[in-house]
Design an enzyme around this catalytic site. Structure first.
Site, PDB file in Angstrom:
ATOM      1  N   CYS A   1     -10.353  -8.780   0.846  1.00 41.84           N
ATOM      2  CA  CYS A   1     -10.027 -10.074   1.186  1.00 41.84           C
ATOM      3  C   CYS A   1     -10.822 -10.871   2.220  1.00 41.84           C
ATOM      4  CB  CYS A   1      -8.604 -10.149   1.359  1.00 41.84           C
ATOM      5  SG  CYS A   1      -7.608  -9.146   0.863  1.00 41.84           S
TER       6      CYS A   1
ATOM      7  N   GLN B   1       0.887  -1.121  -0.011  1.00 38.96           N
ATOM      8  CA  GLN B   1      -0.014  -0.008   0.152  1.00 38.96           C
ATOM      9  C   GLN B   1       0.948   1.291   0.109  1.00 38.96           C
ATOM     10  OE1 GLN B   1      -3.297   0.526  -0.259  1.00 38.96           O
ATOM     11  NE2 GLN B   1      -3.870  -1.628  -0.326  1.00 38.96           N
TER      12      GLN B   1
HETATM   13  C1  LIG Z   1      -3.203  -6.176  -1.862  1.00 39.34           C
HETATM   14  C2  LIG Z   1      -2.186  -6.296  -1.043  1.00 39.34           C
HETATM   15  C3  LIG Z   1      -1.518  -7.494  -0.873  1.00 39.34           C
HETATM   16  C4  LIG Z   1      -1.660  -8.539  -1.701  1.00 39.34           C
HETATM   17  O1  LIG Z   1      -1.331  -8.263  -3.067  1.00 39.34           O
HETATM   18  P1  LIG Z   1      -1.842  -9.109  -4.517  1.00 39.34           P
HETATM   19  O2  LIG Z   1      -0.890  -8.449  -5.513  1.00 39.34           O
HETATM   20  O3  LIG Z   1      -3.237  -8.691  -4.823  1.00 39.34           O
HETATM   21  O4  LIG Z   1      -1.519 -10.481  -4.254  1.00 39.34           O
HETATM   22  C5  LIG Z   1      -0.763  -7.747   0.219  1.00 39.34           C
HETATM   23  N1  LIG Z   1      -0.588  -6.860   1.288  1.00 39.34           N
HETATM   24  C6  LIG Z   1      -1.296  -5.788   0.954  1.00 39.34           C
HETATM   25  C7  LIG Z   1      -0.955  -4.531   2.206  1.00 39.34           C
HETATM   26  C8  LIG Z   1      -2.323  -5.321   0.273  1.00 39.34           C
HETATM   27  O5  LIG Z   1      -3.109  -4.127   0.229  1.00 39.34           O
END
Ligand SMILES: *Cc1c(COP(=O)(O)O)cnc(C)c1O
Length: 395
Positions: free
Chosen positions: A327, A181
């Site tokens: 998620c 993020q």
């Molecule tokens: C979206 C996200 C992930 C997962 O990333 P993907 O590319 O969707 O597997 C992991 N950590 C954080 C903090 C996220 O926001």
């Protein structure tokens, strides 16, 4: 009557920037060579991978050979944590993380616990910050790794990463951060911040889905989690997703080239939204740290209502937001992050995450707040709890 669509879920994913897409396109049907081969067309793919690696390294202030491409943030988190713990069994079996990590980290830690590793899950305060003192107290002689996210995907709180890095380094413990993020929203320097491993994912900053990267400091040993060919120096088998990696490289370069104007725009929208919601809607609570937070993130709890109903009614108005993390939606349990900052179940249930992006406008904020005022009011009219509160107030 209505055909407005307002996307306020940029923490879940973003649209691919057209400039990114254009740079990717030749790598599907023209320059389709396998980067591991030795002839001309393959060399083009190899060069494209090298260039992308340089672009990522430059943004992080790392070396290109410290960047490993993966299939996204989740895979990078798995590779960092499992990879480092499995390769360092001789040093110990303990790792430290927090209660507010993304499931890609939390469930990786749970899996390791089943294998016999020991995990400490640090608490956070009401703003979502860990305590450096508590972290220091948790470090044991057997601690191999600290994994603490740079910025939280639900409440936007940004940790004191430099302090954590300094402590980890002074104790001889490795430090991984999930920066999925943070990329594009925070300037990152793995040297200055003493970061030993860092995960990122292209689709969170206007790149394509299904491609990410893991930075691992040179000299640190870690095992692969996907075994096969010798791609990515044996750390990540599988023919490289060249087009995706090209897109990741272009996207990370662009987002940092445009860093100041992009983030100023997000901060303007976020702060306007927060101000208006707090002015116009009673019984609300801003979740996450008020200032040490992601430029595009606002997360409010609205008392006496259900976040799911709120989302459905916003959807009818063409407003796309989230009740927590994508998620966990689909489950009725309140967010583990909101519980960790001390919210009661019923308050946590009434939460709404809005994450602003490049194409949002001040008019969007006005439209959203106007609708929110009406929807929250309507939902509260149906709440017996709210009726009680009104009665109390009128006495
Ligand atoms: C979206 C996200 C992930 C997962 O990333 P993907 O590319 O969707 O597997 C992991 N950590 C954080 C903090 C996220 O926001």
């Amino acid at each position: 009557m209505l055909n407005k669509e307002i996307y306020l879920d940029h923490a879940a994913t973003t649209a691919v920037d057209k400039r990114v897409l254009n740079e990717m396109l030749p790598y599907f049907s023209e320059n389709y060579g396998n980067a591991s081969s030795v002839y001309g067309i393959a060399r083009k793919s190899k060069q494209a991978l090298d260039e992308a690696r340089e672009r990522v390294a430059k943004v992080l202030n790392s070396k290109p050979e410290e960047i490993y491409f993966t299939a996204g943030g989740s895979e990078s988190d798995n590779l960092a944590i499992k990879g480092i713990m499995h390769a360092n069994k001789r040093k110990g079996n303990h790792l430290i993380t927090t209660k507010i990590e993304h499931p890609a980290v939390l469930n990786t830690c749970k899996k390791l616990e089943k294998e016999g590793y020991e995990v400490t899950y640090l608490n956070v305060d009401k703003d979502g910050l860990i305590s450096i003192q508590e972290l220091e107290n948790a470090i044991r002689p057997t601690t191999v790794l600290i994994s603490i996210m740079f910025a939280n995907n639900e409440i936007g709180t940004i940790q004191d990463i430099e302090e954590i890095g300094k402590l980890a380094r002074s104790k001889g413990v490795l430090f991984h951060t999930d920066a999925v993020q943070a990329i594009g929203n925070v300037r990152i320097d793995v040297e200055k911040m003493n970061i030993d491993a860092l995960s990122l994912s292209a689709h969170k900053f206007y790149g394509p889905k299904g491609v990410g990267a893991l930075y691992v400091r040179k000299g640190i040993i870690f095992h692969s989690v996907i075994d096969g060919g010798h791609q990515e120096k044996g750390k990540r088998a599988g023919t490289e997703n060249v087009a995706g990696i090209v897109g990741l490289g272009k996207a990370i370069e662009l987002i940092y080239d445009e860093f100041d104007s992009y983030n100023a725009h997000l901060i303007k929208l976020r702060d306007l939204y927060i101000k208006k919601v707090e002015e116009k809607i009673p019984y609300v609570k801003l979740n996450g740290h008020r200032t040490q937070r992601l430029p595009g993130n606002a997360n409010f709890s609205f008392e006496f209502i259900e976040g799911e109903s709120l989302l459905l009614m916003l959807d009818i108005k063409g407003i796309y937001a989230s009740s927590g993390s994508a998620c966990t939606s689909g489950s009725l349990d309140p967010s583990h992050v909101l519980l960790a900052i001390g919210l009661k179940h019923e308050i946590a249930h009434g939460s709404l995450r809005t994450t602003f992006g490049r194409d949002n406008t001040v008019q969007d904020v006005d439209y959203v707040v106007d609708n929110l005022v009406q929807i929250v009011d309507r939902l509260r009219q149906m709440s017996p709890l709210y009726e009680e509160v009104l009665k109390q107030n009128n006495k």
